[in-house]
Every structure is written in C-alpha cells, then in structure tokens.
Design an enzyme around this catalytic site. Structure first.
Site, PDB file in Angstrom:
ATOM      1  N   TYR A  79     -39.570 -15.278 -76.250  1.00  0.00           N
ATOM      2  CA  TYR A  79     -40.808 -14.532 -75.924  1.00  0.00           C
ATOM      3  C   TYR A  79     -41.180 -14.788 -74.388  1.00  0.00           C
ATOM      4  O   TYR A  79     -41.464 -14.300 -73.515  1.00  0.00           O
ATOM      5  CB  TYR A  79     -41.946 -14.523 -76.823  1.00  0.00           C
ATOM      6  CG  TYR A  79     -43.262 -13.715 -76.447  1.00  0.00           C
ATOM      7  CD1 TYR A  79     -43.107 -12.527 -76.779  1.00  0.00           C
ATOM      8  CD2 TYR A  79     -44.124 -14.190 -75.471  1.00  0.00           C
ATOM      9  CE1 TYR A  79     -44.049 -11.472 -76.215  1.00  0.00           C
ATOM     10  CE2 TYR A  79     -45.239 -13.096 -74.918  1.00  0.00           C
ATOM     11  CZ  TYR A  79     -45.127 -12.069 -75.322  1.00  0.00           C
ATOM     12  OH  TYR A  79     -46.131 -11.163 -74.913  1.00  0.00           O
ATOM     13  N   ARG A 389     -35.121  20.094 -56.982  1.00  0.00           N
ATOM     14  CA  ARG A 389     -36.125  19.386 -56.213  1.00  0.00           C
ATOM     15  C   ARG A 389     -36.661  20.256 -55.212  1.00  0.00           C
ATOM     16  O   ARG A 389     -36.067  20.775 -54.033  1.00  0.00           O
ATOM     17  CB  ARG A 389     -35.239  18.381 -55.443  1.00  0.00           C
ATOM     18  CG  ARG A 389     -35.118  17.051 -56.301  1.00  0.00           C
ATOM     19  CD  ARG A 389     -36.181  16.300 -56.327  1.00  0.00           C
ATOM     20  NE  ARG A 389     -36.476  14.961 -57.212  1.00  0.00           N
ATOM     21  CZ  ARG A 389     -37.035  14.643 -58.275  1.00  0.00           C
ATOM     22  NH1 ARG A 389     -38.047  15.676 -58.718  1.00  0.00           N
ATOM     23  NH2 ARG A 389     -37.124  13.546 -58.958  1.00  0.00           N
TER      24      ARG A 389
END
Ligand SMILES: *Cc1c(COP(=O)(O)O)cnc(C)c1O
Length: 464
Positions: A79, A389
C-alpha cells in the site's frame, strides 16, 4: 533504419516483431448498419468486438513490450512505499527532469489536482488551443481558458510546421488585459491534440518562457505527447536535426515549471498518469490532495505493476527507432489519403490523420454534425472506428449554454502505438477513399440525447 539504408533501396518496416496476437473480427455492412443505428451513431458506444481496425484513440491502446510485461511481474503491491513508485520517480526525474512526482490514475486526474490548487474564481488560463478534459477542469475550478495559439492552427490547409506555437502578441495582450494576478499559469500542450497533433517549436517555447519569466507566470505543461513533439522538432526545426529525441524532451520539460501527463499516450501503458512539479510547496499540497481523490501518494490510483510498466515505457518512448516508426506510420497513412485527393489537416500530425469533414461533406451545415456523420459512415464501410473532433466535441459555452462553433470540424483516425501494421494502414486508406467517392450519400445527424459534460463520449444521434 533510414541512415543505414541511405544509398540503398530498402522498404520501411516496423522495428519490432510480433510475439503475441489478438484476433480481430470482420462484420458485414448489414451488421454494421444495424450496430451503428443501435448505438446512436456514436462510435464511442460501439463494442470493441464489433470493430475491425480500432482508430478511436491512441489513449491506453498501445501494445506493451516484452520488457514492460516482464516489469508487470515485478509489481510491488505494498500500500505504501512500493518499489515501483521509486522506479517511476527516477524515470520521471531522469527523462523529464521534474523534481517531484504525484502519480495519478490518468491524465485528467492530474489536471483536476493542478486546476484545483492553482486556479481561483475568475482566473484566466491562456494556452495553445483547448483540450476537452484540461479545459473542463480549469472551468470547474472557476477559471476560463483563452486560446492564444497561432491563427495557422485553425486553418487545416496551412502547412506551418509548428502549428502548436503560441502567438506571443495574443499572449501579451491577455497578460496586459487581465494582469498577472488573474493568470495562475500558461497551459502548454506538446503536441496539440485538437489542432491535429501539431507540435510547438523549441524556439517558440523559449520565447514563451522568456515572456512568462518577465511576468513571473508559471508554465504548466500538458506533456501527453512530448516525445512525438520532440521528434517533430528534430525533424523540422533548424539546428535540431542532430540531437537525440531524449535530449529535446528534457529541454522542453526544463522550459516549464510542472506537468500533467496522460501516460496512456506517449508513455506506452494502458493506464496511468501523473502530475510533476518543481515547486516544493505546490508538491506538498498536491501530495495531500491526491490522497483524497486517487490514493496514497506512492501509488495515486495505479497498481505497483502499472507504475513499473510506465517507468519502462517512458524509457522506450524516447528510443529513436521507436519514435521514428511511430510518427512514420501516421505519416504513411496521411500520405496515402492525401494522395487520393481527400482533404485532411496538413501537415500530417504525430498521432493520427484528421479528415476535414466540412470539406468532405460540403452539403451538410455544421449543425448537421458532419464529422459525427462521417465517422459513422466510415464504420459502416469497413468496420474502422474513428472519432469526431468538431462541433460535438466543442460542446456548449458554460455560461450561456450556447452551442460553440469550432473552425475545425474533423474526424480523427488515431493510430495506437505498435499495434497495427502497414497492411492495416492500407486497408484504412482504401476505406476512406471508398467513403470519399460515395460522400454525397452521407446524411446529417441530430442529437437525441446530450449529457452535460464532455458530451461527445455519450451523446446519441439519429439521421436527419
Ligand atoms: C488524453 C489527453 C488528456 C487527458 O488524459 P486522460 O489520461 O485521458 O485522462 C489530456 N491532454 C491531452 C492532450 C490528451 O490527449
């Protein structure tokens, strides 16, 4: 490659061989007509299994190398304090030169953090053309993006080699008009995605640095495609041709104060990103904020194995053979399409070929969404998936809700890195030519569903 064969006739080939294959599936025209109707004429809503050659995006779609896959096995999934974080930190410092690293799960997460930390209500952020997620995060933080790119960038026929350049007069005017206190930073992208993958020159960046230093304004670098930009500098900027791409990348980074990175593009991983800064105070704040939204500051939303693959991908991204082949493949496709007389954005950019939908479909007004309609037609023709786009991507003015009408109305054929061969590019070019010859039959589209944010991803359309 090219140098070795300077005096001999020798074809170009990909600088790798294939170790593992993934089957692709061909569908029929009838199947595709139904599939595109069922998905509301939005290529983002198609299932990957129904796509033959996927040129939707170069984001997260790269093929990793055997070395990167080997790195995946070295994932340290602790972690806190994963070894892979330190390898990534070292790669970022070595190759990019930024001092402090905050990992994030992808680019927009880094944009979120930097925007929230640096922008206050009423601020102005000048930049070399907007990018969808970058601009949205600036707006959500209370800022307004102002485009200060050179005019040539908005003209798809203009062959300026560095259409990503900042217009220094426009930038000076914005600084004069709003004053330093309302400009938290200048946003510089390498390369400029929305202009068609167009690079900024080193010379222009140096001038921007000089001007911003005088006014004490930081530069935040969207370094998503920095290696591709550096390659274009090497190829087209006088005096740069003998330098290593690796050197140029580092110099670009050294001219800026911090960066957001979508590692899913140049850095050859399927997921990942980071924020990198040189200012320690800003770093402390960012490191504190990343734990709220992403995860602890030594993983920031990435698995240990992903950080390892990214550290290796950064190294591979500046390899000369790799980058020459990568940009070379895009150029190959661009030249084929241009050779058929089809209007595209010139010069060919680094990550894709951008078709000029307005010129291809002059019988459609911009309100009839020509680029959206063209992308759908290409899919029906061959199963090649492209994306819009244009007006759909541009969205609405956040204040007035009015439709924005961008000058560029494009369909992007985006090439994933190390995934497709030259033969795939030939098939794509053949399909585009077929669609071009039948262009008069392409009908316009209208919205039937429009979500509030980044609407191009999830909107649905129907034939007019
Ligand atoms: C993809 C991209 C981003 C956003 O990154 P994600 O990893 O998709 O969140 C930002 N800027 C540019 C220029 C991009 O191409």
């Amino acid at each position: 490659m090219a140098q070795d064969n300077a005096n001999r006739k020798r074809s170009w080939a990909e600088p790798y061989k294939i170790k593992m294959v993934e089957q692709v599936r061909m569908t029929t025209v009838e199947e595709r007509e139904k599939l595109i109707r069922d998905t509301g004429f939005n290529t983002f809503l198609l299932r990957s299994r129904d796509v033959y050659i996927d040129l939707l995006t170069d984001s997260g779609t790269s093929a990793m190398s055997d070395r990167q896959w080997a790195g995946m096995m070295l994932g340290d999934e602790a972690y806190a304090g994963s070894e892979n974080f330190y390898n990534l930190e070292e790669a970022v410092q070595n190759y990019y030169g930024y001092k402090y690293l905050v990992p994030t799960h992808q680019g927009r997460a880094a944009e979120h953090i930097i925007s929230q930390l640096m922008i206050k209500e009423g601020d102005i952020i000048p930049g070399n053309m907007y990018f969808t997620t970058t601009k949205l995060h600036q707006e959500l933080a209370g800022g307004t993006f102002v485009d200060v790119i050179i005019d040539e960038a908005h003209d798809s026929d203009n062959e300026h080699p560095f259409k990503g350049n900042i217009d220094l007069d426009k930038l000076k005017q914005v600084i004069d008009q709003y004053g330093r206190d309302r400009i938290p930073y200048i946003s510089i992208a390498t390369t400029v995605n929305m202009a068609g993958g167009q690079p900024i020159s080193l010379d222009n960046l140096k001038q921007v640095r000089e001007l911003t230093r005088k006014h004490d304004i930081p530069i935040i670098h969207d370094m998503t495609r920095v290696a591709e930009n550096a390659y274009m500098i090497k190829k087209h900027e006088p005096g740069q041709e003998k330098r290593d791409v690796r050197d140029i990348v580092k110099e670009i980074c050294n001219l800026t104060d911090g960066a957001t990175m979508s590692a899913k593009k140049d850095a050859l991983v399927n997921i990942g990103g980071f924020l990198a800064v040189n200012d320690q105070e800003l770093f402390d704040k960012a490191r504190n904020m990343v734990v709220i939204y992403e995860g602890l500051h030594t993983y920031g939303g990435m698995a240990g194995r992903d950080m390892e693959a990214l550290a290796i991908g950064i190294r591979e991204s500046v390899d000369e053979d790799h980058i020459r082949a990568r940009v070379g493949q895009v150029e190959y496709l661009g030249k084929k399409i241009l050779g058929a007389g089809i209007p595209i954005v010139k010069p060919v950019g680094t990550h894709g070929v951008f078709l000029n939908a307005r010129r291809i479909l002059p019988h459609l007004s911009q309100d009839e969404l020509p680029a959206q309609a063209l992308a759908a037609a290409i899919y029906v023709d061959s199963g090649v998936r492209a994306m819009e786009r244009g007006i759909v991507s541009a969205g609405r003015d956040p204040q007035t809700g009015d439709q924005i009408y961008p000058k560029l109305e494009l369909v992007r054929l985006t090439i994933p890195r190390r995934v497709y061969t030259q033969a795939h590019m030939d098939v794509v070019a053949e399909s585009i030519e077929e669609v071009w010859l039948n262009r008069e039959n392409i009908r316009g589209l209208k919205f039937v569903y429009e979500p509030e944010y980044l609407r191009f991803f999830q909107s649905r359309f129907d034939l007019i």
